[in-house]
Design an enzyme around this catalytic site. Structure first.
Site, PDB file in Angstrom:
ATOM      1  N   GLU A   1      -5.076  -4.810  10.723  1.00 28.35           N
ATOM      2  CA  GLU A   1      -4.079  -3.739  10.872  1.00 28.35           C
ATOM      3  C   GLU A   1      -4.401  -2.920  12.119  1.00 28.35           C
ATOM      4  OE1 GLU A   1      -2.022  -2.511   6.953  1.00 28.35           O
ATOM      5  OE2 GLU A   1      -3.812  -1.310   7.177  1.00 28.35           O
TER       6      GLU A   1
ATOM      7  N   ASN B   1       0.870  -1.177   0.000  1.00 27.94           N
ATOM      8  CA  ASN B   1       0.000   0.000   0.000  1.00 27.94           C
ATOM      9  C   ASN B   1       0.906   1.225   0.000  1.00 27.94           C
ATOM     10  OD1 ASN B   1      -1.837   2.015   0.378  1.00 27.94           O
ATOM     11  ND2 ASN B   1      -2.485   1.371   2.431  1.00 27.94           N
ATOM     12  N   TRP B   2       1.010   1.847  -1.158  1.00 28.55           N
ATOM     13  CA  TRP B   2       1.924   2.999  -1.290  1.00 28.55           C
ATOM     14  C   TRP B   2       1.347   4.258  -0.638  1.00 28.55           C
ATOM     15  CZ3 TRP B   2       3.793   2.867  -7.137  1.00 28.55           C
ATOM     16  CH2 TRP B   2       4.648   1.763  -7.301  1.00 28.55           C
ATOM     17  N   LYS B   3       0.057   4.226  -0.319  1.00 27.19           N
ATOM     18  CA  LYS B   3      -0.619   5.419   0.228  1.00 27.19           C
ATOM     19  C   LYS B   3      -0.395   6.609  -0.726  1.00 27.19           C
ATOM     20  CE  LYS B   3      -0.227   3.251   4.696  1.00 27.19           C
ATOM     21  NZ  LYS B   3      -0.108   3.337   6.137  1.00 27.19           N
TER      22      LYS B   3
ATOM     23  N   HIS C   1      -9.585   1.135   4.910  1.00 27.96           N
ATOM     24  CA  HIS C   1      -8.299   1.398   5.569  1.00 27.96           C
ATOM     25  C   HIS C   1      -8.509   2.405   6.704  1.00 27.96           C
ATOM     26  CE1 HIS C   1      -4.176   2.575   6.329  1.00 27.96           C
ATOM     27  NE2 HIS C   1      -3.827   1.454   5.728  1.00 27.96           N
TER      28      HIS C   1
ATOM     29  N   SER D   1       3.660  -1.832  10.386  1.00 26.81           N
ATOM     30  CA  SER D   1       5.113  -1.867  10.639  1.00 26.81           C
ATOM     31  C   SER D   1       5.770  -3.181  10.249  1.00 26.81           C
ATOM     32  CB  SER D   1       5.419  -1.566  12.113  1.00 26.81           C
ATOM     33  OG  SER D   1       5.031  -0.249  12.429  1.00 26.81           O
TER      34      SER D   1
ATOM     35  N   GLU E   1      -6.871   4.825   7.605  1.00 28.07           N
ATOM     36  CA  GLU E   1      -6.624   6.224   7.232  1.00 28.07           C
ATOM     37  C   GLU E   1      -7.820   6.828   6.497  1.00 28.07           C
ATOM     38  OE1 GLU E   1      -2.845   5.517   5.366  1.00 28.07           O
ATOM     39  OE2 GLU E   1      -2.004   5.002   7.330  1.00 28.07           O
TER      40      GLU E   1
ATOM     41  N   GLY F   1       2.520   2.770  10.578  1.00 29.31           N
ATOM     42  CA  GLY F   1       3.253   3.987  10.232  1.00 29.31           C
ATOM     43  C   GLY F   1       4.662   4.052  10.787  1.00 29.31           C
TER      44      GLY F   1
HETATM   45  P1  13P Z   1       3.035   0.678   7.639  1.00 26.89           P
HETATM   46  O1  13P Z   1       3.608  -0.584   7.059  1.00 26.89           O
HETATM   47  O2  13P Z   1       3.686   1.917   7.156  1.00 26.89           O
HETATM   48  O3  13P Z   1       2.946   0.574   9.139  1.00 26.89           O
HETATM   49  O4  13P Z   1       1.533   0.796   7.120  1.00 26.89           O
HETATM   50  C1  13P Z   1       0.690  -0.277   7.216  1.00 26.89           C
HETATM   51  C2  13P Z   1      -0.522   0.044   6.433  1.00 26.89           C
HETATM   52  O5  13P Z   1      -1.305   0.905   6.804  1.00 26.89           O
HETATM   53  C3  13P Z   1      -0.735  -0.690   5.176  1.00 26.89           C
HETATM   54  O6  13P Z   1      -2.029  -0.514   4.705  1.00 26.89           O
END
Ligand code: 13P
Length: 250
Positions: free
Chosen positions: A162, A8-10, A92, A210, A94, A168
């Site tokens: 998650e 997930n590149w966000k 998600h 993480s 976020e 993050g």
């Molecule tokens: P991180 O791997 O940066 O903790 O993010 C996890 C995530 O939200 C994947 O969707």
């Protein structure tokens, strides 16, 4: 069951050339994978540049609740499909933080599955309290997500557990493999009331939060995860490649 490793590149990277470079780096390892499928979920504007391959599928980070119409800024499931997408991350944390409700998530899952996309439904608690209230929260997220969905739709569903506290670069720690295993047993139990025990046992459950080259193997082996959902480490080509290899060899 093949393992699934999802990037997930966000809202990264900044440029198309960086996006292409990350896919090229992924291709270097993806060709030799025997037990693992890779999915990359880039920002939608990069989808057209990144063609899916036999080993690397493309995923959307979100989709609209609607199929078409006056929804400024939204992208529909059919548009995603025509851009080469076969998976969609839905719910998600976020996006939930931006106001996405369980009802909206339920609607998005319905739309995505009915359009033939595979759904990666994200669930997870903000904090883990000692009284176990977080389990109630997790149960609610799951029950509301699949509310009134026909049972056969379970075939297209993948769950990503998650925990928000583990997500993050600023997160203090990832979950433990034992912690993840406990949650995944709970998730299967909750969903078995919807789709039946046999299907619930077959649902792929991924761990996210993480993930890095050091902890990836333990989630697969000890945590019995069916795969991983990787955020910031999927943007570091060297670490990302290592994680993929580790998962395939685990
Ligand atoms: P991180 O791997 O940066 O903790 O993010 C996890 C995530 O939200 C994947 O969707």
């Amino acid at each position: 069951m093949h393992r699934l490793i999802v990037a997930n590149w966000k809202m990264n990277p900044d440029t198309p050339s960086e996006a292409r470079a990350l896919v090229t780096a992924t291709k270097l390892v993806a060709g030799n994978l025997r037990h693992t499928n890779v999915v990359i979920c880039p920002p939608a504007v990069f989808l057209a540049l990144l063609k899916p391959t036999r080993k690397i599928a493309l995923g959307a980070q979100d989709i609209s609740t609607e199929l078409r119409g006056a929804y400024t800024g939204s992208i529909s499931a059919p548009m995603m499909k025509y851009s080469g997408v076969t998976y969609a991350i839905i719910g998600h944390s976020e996006r939930r933080a931006l106001g996405e409700t369980d009802e909206i998530i339920n609607q998005k899952i319905k739309i995505a599955l009915s359009q033939g996309l595979r759904v990666i439904l994200c669930v997870g608690e903000r904090a883990r309290d000692e009284h176990g209230h977080y389990l109630k929260h997790l149960r609610e997220q799951l029950e509301k997500a699949v509310y009134r969905l026909p049972r056969p739709m379970a075939k297209g569903l993948i769950i990503a557990y998650e925990p928000i506290w583990a997500i993050g670069v600023d997160a203090k720690q990832a979950d433990t493999p034992a912690g993840f295993l406990e949650q995944s047993i709970f998730i299967r139990k909750v969903l078995s009331h919807w789709c039946g025990r046999t299907m619930a046992l077959e649902l792929p459950i991924l761990y996210g939060g993480s993930v890095n080259p050091k902890n990836a193997v333990s989630f697969i082996k000890e945590g019995e995860a069916n795969g991983l959902l990787v955020g910031h480490e999927s943007l570091r080509a060297d670490h990302w490649r290592e994680i993929i290899k580790i998962v395939d060899h685990a």
